[in-house]
Write an enzyme that holds these catalytic residues in place. Structure first.
Site, PDB file in Angstrom:
ATOM      1  N   ARG A 111      60.718  28.137  51.125  1.00  0.00           N
ATOM      2  CA  ARG A 111      60.165  29.384  50.587  1.00  0.00           C
ATOM      3  C   ARG A 111      60.362  30.533  51.562  1.00  0.00           C
ATOM      4  O   ARG A 111      60.437  31.692  51.148  1.00  0.00           O
ATOM      5  CB  ARG A 111      58.671  29.225  50.294  1.00  0.00           C
ATOM      6  CG  ARG A 111      58.327  28.339  49.107  1.00  0.00           C
ATOM      7  CD  ARG A 111      56.844  28.405  48.793  1.00  0.00           C
ATOM      8  NE  ARG A 111      56.409  29.791  48.736  1.00  0.00           N
ATOM      9  CZ  ARG A 111      55.411  30.293  49.451  1.00  0.00           C
ATOM     10  NH1 ARG A 111      54.744  29.526  50.288  1.00  0.00           N
ATOM     11  NH2 ARG A 111      55.084  31.557  49.336  1.00  0.00           N
TER      12      ARG A 111
ATOM     13  N   ARG B 291      53.200  32.663  45.519  1.00  0.00           N
ATOM     14  CA  ARG B 291      51.936  33.387  45.619  1.00  0.00           C
ATOM     15  C   ARG B 291      52.151  34.897  45.499  1.00  0.00           C
ATOM     16  O   ARG B 291      51.318  35.611  44.980  1.00  0.00           O
ATOM     17  CB  ARG B 291      51.288  33.047  46.970  1.00  0.00           C
ATOM     18  CG  ARG B 291      49.791  33.317  47.060  1.00  0.00           C
ATOM     19  CD  ARG B 291      49.004  32.196  46.408  1.00  0.00           C
ATOM     20  NE  ARG B 291      47.574  32.439  46.435  1.00  0.00           N
ATOM     21  CZ  ARG B 291      46.699  31.651  47.037  1.00  0.00           C
ATOM     22  NH1 ARG B 291      47.107  30.587  47.675  1.00  0.00           N
ATOM     23  NH2 ARG B 291      45.418  31.907  46.997  1.00  0.00           N
TER      24      ARG B 291
ATOM     25  N   ILE C 268      42.117  35.451  59.137  1.00  0.00           N
ATOM     26  CA  ILE C 268      42.698  35.939  57.884  1.00  0.00           C
ATOM     27  C   ILE C 268      42.521  34.927  56.748  1.00  0.00           C
ATOM     28  O   ILE C 268      41.952  35.244  55.708  1.00  0.00           O
ATOM     29  CB  ILE C 268      44.195  36.276  58.069  1.00  0.00           C
ATOM     30  CG1 ILE C 268      44.396  37.209  59.272  1.00  0.00           C
ATOM     31  CG2 ILE C 268      44.759  36.898  56.792  1.00  0.00           C
ATOM     32  CD1 ILE C 268      43.731  38.558  59.156  1.00  0.00           C
TER      33      ILE C 268
ATOM     34  N   ASN D  52      58.645  38.657  53.541  1.00  0.00           N
ATOM     35  CA  ASN D  52      57.506  39.463  53.127  1.00  0.00           C
ATOM     36  C   ASN D  52      57.877  40.897  52.772  1.00  0.00           C
ATOM     37  O   ASN D  52      57.033  41.668  52.339  1.00  0.00           O
ATOM     38  CB  ASN D  52      56.434  39.459  54.226  1.00  0.00           C
ATOM     39  CG  ASN D  52      55.791  38.097  54.387  1.00  0.00           C
ATOM     40  OD1 ASN D  52      55.786  37.294  53.456  1.00  0.00           O
ATOM     41  ND2 ASN D  52      55.264  37.824  55.565  1.00  0.00           N
TER      42      ASN D  52
ATOM     43  N   ARG E 294      42.642  33.690  48.059  1.00  0.00           N
ATOM     44  CA  ARG E 294      43.264  34.989  48.345  1.00  0.00           C
ATOM     45  C   ARG E 294      42.966  35.853  47.132  1.00  0.00           C
ATOM     46  O   ARG E 294      43.822  36.086  46.287  1.00  0.00           O
ATOM     47  CB  ARG E 294      44.773  34.838  48.562  1.00  0.00           C
ATOM     48  CG  ARG E 294      45.112  34.375  49.950  1.00  0.00           C
ATOM     49  CD  ARG E 294      46.522  34.792  50.327  1.00  0.00           C
ATOM     50  NE  ARG E 294      47.473  33.747  50.102  1.00  0.00           N
ATOM     51  CZ  ARG E 294      48.752  33.809  50.477  1.00  0.00           C
ATOM     52  NH1 ARG E 294      49.210  34.857  51.108  1.00  0.00           N
ATOM     53  NH2 ARG E 294      49.570  32.815  50.240  1.00  0.00           N
ATOM     54  N   PRO E 295      41.709  36.303  47.009  1.00  0.00           N
ATOM     55  CA  PRO E 295      41.308  36.970  45.776  1.00  0.00           C
ATOM     56  C   PRO E 295      42.099  38.247  45.552  1.00  0.00           C
ATOM     57  O   PRO E 295      42.455  38.951  46.489  1.00  0.00           O
ATOM     58  CB  PRO E 295      39.822  37.270  46.003  1.00  0.00           C
ATOM     59  CG  PRO E 295      39.650  37.267  47.487  1.00  0.00           C
ATOM     60  CD  PRO E 295      40.635  36.271  48.007  1.00  0.00           C
ATOM     61  N   ILE E 296      42.355  38.513  44.271  1.00  0.00           N
ATOM     62  CA  ILE E 296      43.096  39.734  43.933  1.00  0.00           C
ATOM     63  C   ILE E 296      42.145  40.807  43.417  1.00  0.00           C
ATOM     64  O   ILE E 296      42.570  41.756  42.783  1.00  0.00           O
ATOM     65  CB  ILE E 296      44.209  39.442  42.907  1.00  0.00           C
ATOM     66  CG1 ILE E 296      43.625  38.912  41.596  1.00  0.00           C
ATOM     67  CG2 ILE E 296      45.226  38.474  43.475  1.00  0.00           C
ATOM     68  CD1 ILE E 296      44.632  38.836  40.473  1.00  0.00           C
ATOM     69  N   ASP E 297      40.859  40.665  43.734  1.00  0.00           N
ATOM     70  CA  ASP E 297      39.897  41.648  43.242  1.00  0.00           C
ATOM     71  C   ASP E 297      40.180  43.036  43.797  1.00  0.00           C
ATOM     72  O   ASP E 297      39.948  44.044  43.113  1.00  0.00           O
ATOM     73  CB  ASP E 297      38.462  41.215  43.564  1.00  0.00           C
ATOM     74  CG  ASP E 297      38.243  40.931  45.039  1.00  0.00           C
ATOM     75  OD1 ASP E 297      39.207  40.529  45.707  1.00  0.00           O
ATOM     76  OD2 ASP E 297      37.109  41.095  45.512  1.00  0.00           O
ATOM     77  N   LEU E 298      40.702  43.116  45.045  1.00  0.00           N
ATOM     78  CA  LEU E 298      41.041  44.421  45.605  1.00  0.00           C
ATOM     79  C   LEU E 298      42.149  45.090  44.797  1.00  0.00           C
ATOM     80  O   LEU E 298      42.119  46.304  44.556  1.00  0.00           O
ATOM     81  CB  LEU E 298      41.481  44.289  47.060  1.00  0.00           C
ATOM     82  CG  LEU E 298      40.414  43.924  48.090  1.00  0.00           C
ATOM     83  CD1 LEU E 298      41.033  43.846  49.473  1.00  0.00           C
ATOM     84  CD2 LEU E 298      39.282  44.937  48.080  1.00  0.00           C
TER      85      LEU E 298
ATOM     86  N   ASP F 199      50.742  34.577  60.016  1.00  0.00           N
ATOM     87  CA  ASP F 199      51.926  33.767  59.724  1.00  0.00           C
ATOM     88  C   ASP F 199      52.516  33.138  60.989  1.00  0.00           C
ATOM     89  O   ASP F 199      53.209  32.121  60.908  1.00  0.00           O
ATOM     90  CB  ASP F 199      53.000  34.614  59.034  1.00  0.00           C
ATOM     91  CG  ASP F 199      52.719  34.806  57.548  1.00  0.00           C
ATOM     92  OD1 ASP F 199      51.768  34.183  57.046  1.00  0.00           O
ATOM     93  OD2 ASP F 199      53.434  35.574  56.897  1.00  0.00           O
TER      94      ASP F 199
END
Length: 432
Positions: free
Chosen positions: A413, A107, A343, A25, A136-140, A321
């Site tokens: 991954r 992702r 989450i 990460n 997991r919206p990316i609107d932020l 995680d």
């Protein structure tokens, strides 16, 4: 063609020493950030060729890291890779498009959005792929970039972004401390002019690691590790030499294996200060957990016991995680445990597979109730995402008989040759 599988004969104590790899990460946004190096933009002249190379040490050999390198190459970077060291030269990086195929490999590919915009002022990409953990919206991300003057259009799943006039001072308050949104704002704001303040920023150690890399490249960032980050844009960034922080989730996975098998492990190359919430849960199970400067020792000689409610929260709370790993270990604990997942919607994807191995788990919505059982039995199971796959490995190590885990590309991954690490500490595990 049939993919690789893991065969695990359980029931052996996990004992010995494992060195933890660099953090998944952390390495992905750092690799994206290498795009920003190479001097200043000046009209149509592009970036200067001087100081465009960064050498990243402690880079884990993960399929996601290799996917990030393929994206960088597609954008015009030169990459050399030897062992755990990756050198990225971004002098000629002028690409602004990431293909659908590359975007869907992982992702975290959305983190390239801020980096590409910061580099060339435009970006075109599709929505990212990766593990199916629910929305997991990316609107932020997009809302924040719009606040920074970016013009964004969305057409049939394609994002078309163009940098506009950046405000002299932008004050952005995130509605939740999104790691990805914080990273994208940092990456876009590092180059250029003006001050960007991120409030309710993610506080994860991996955010501080990205800031550490950028600062070493010449960025002006303050507040890392707190909920308020301040980025003052600079005209240029140069490459540097940097070591990625250790992977706290990988370390927790090894701790879960020691707990479920009644073993003892010394984990080296770790940062215990990043892992207090995980260590406290294993202590509550009855394990002896002993942190040192760069090591953690765990002893599970006594049978593990159930824990009170575990709730996943943004850092410094218990990480989502780690939740599937703890879920797997608790399957063999004495008593009843409760896990509340705050989450992601689909974080209990390991539960049906664990039930095939004899676990007693009731999961509905955000809550899982685990009644500990005396034994788990090996069975053919399938990894449905990265951490669910790791949880199945942990359960298999503590089960009687043989477990065959399929779809292990998910595990690759986030874990570098997981079978090698566990084989070195007494596990009977092989890839076929």
């Amino acid at each position: 063609m049939e993919s690789s599988r893991l065969l695990i004969d359980g029931g052996r104590k996990i004992e010995g020493e494992i060195r933890v790899h660099g953090a998944k990460n952390s390495v992905l946004p750092i690799l994206a950030a290498t795009l920003l190096c190479g001097g200043a933009k000046s009209g149509n002249a592009g970036f200067s060729r001087t100081c465009a190379a960064s050498t990243v040490h402690n880079c884990p050999g993960l399929s996601d890291a290799f996917a990030a390198m393929r994206i960088l190459r597609s954008l015009g970077c030169e990459i050399s890779h030897e062992g755990s060291t990756v050198t990225v030269n971004s002098a000629d990086a002028d690409g602004d498009i990431i293909s659908d195929g590359l975007m869907h490999e992982m992702r975290s590919s959305i983190v390239f959005l801020g980096a590409i915009l910061g580099r060339v002022g435009r970006c075109r990409l599709s929505f990212p792929g990766g593990c199916e953990l629910g929305p997991r919206p990316i609107d932020l991300h997009l809302e924040a970039l719009r606040r920074l003057g970016v013009r964004i259009t969305i057409d049939h799943g394609i994002l078309d972004c163009t940098a506009g006039v950046r405000p002299t001072c932008a004050d952005i308050t995130l509605s939740l401390p999104s790691v990805g949104a914080t990273e994208n704002i940092m990456l876009y704001s590092a180059l250029g002019s003006g001050e960007t303040v991120i409030r309710n920023a993610a506080r994860e150690p991996e955010i501080a690691d990205l800031a550490g890399y950028l600062i070493k490249c010449g960025a002006e960032i303050s507040g890392q590790g707190t909920s308020t980050l301040v980025i003052n844009g600079v005209p240029e960034l140069h490459g540097c030499e940097y070591s990625v922080m250790p992977d706290r989730i990988e370390a927790a996975t090894y701790m879960g294996a020691a707990a479920i098998t009644g073993g003892e492990l010394m984990l080296t190359g770790v940062r215990p200060q990043d892992m207090y919430s995980c260590m406290s849960v294993f202590s509550e199970m009855g394990c002896g957990v002993y942190p040192y400067d760069d090591k953690v020792f765990i002893s599970a000689r006594k049978p593990i016991t159930a824990v009170r409610t575990v709730r996943t929260m943004p850092y410094p709370g218990f990480p989502t995680d780690c939740q599937p790993i703890v879920l797997a270990a608790l399957c063999k604990s004495q008593g009843t445990s409760v896990i509340v997942e705050n989450i992601f919607e689909n974080r209990f994807m390991a539960a049906p597979e664990l039930r095939r191995m004899g676990a007693n788990i009731k999961a509905e919505g955000k809550v899982a109730v685990i009644e500990g059982v005396k034994k788990l039995c090996g069975a053919p199971v399938r990894a449905y995402d990265l951490r669910a796959g790791a949880a199945l490995v942990v359960a298999a190590l503590g089960a009687e008989g043989q477990t065959e885990i399929s779809d292990i590309h998910y595990i690759d991954r986030g874990y570098e040759s997981i079978e090698t690490a566990f084989s070195s500490v007494g596990a009977d595990i092989k890839r076929i």
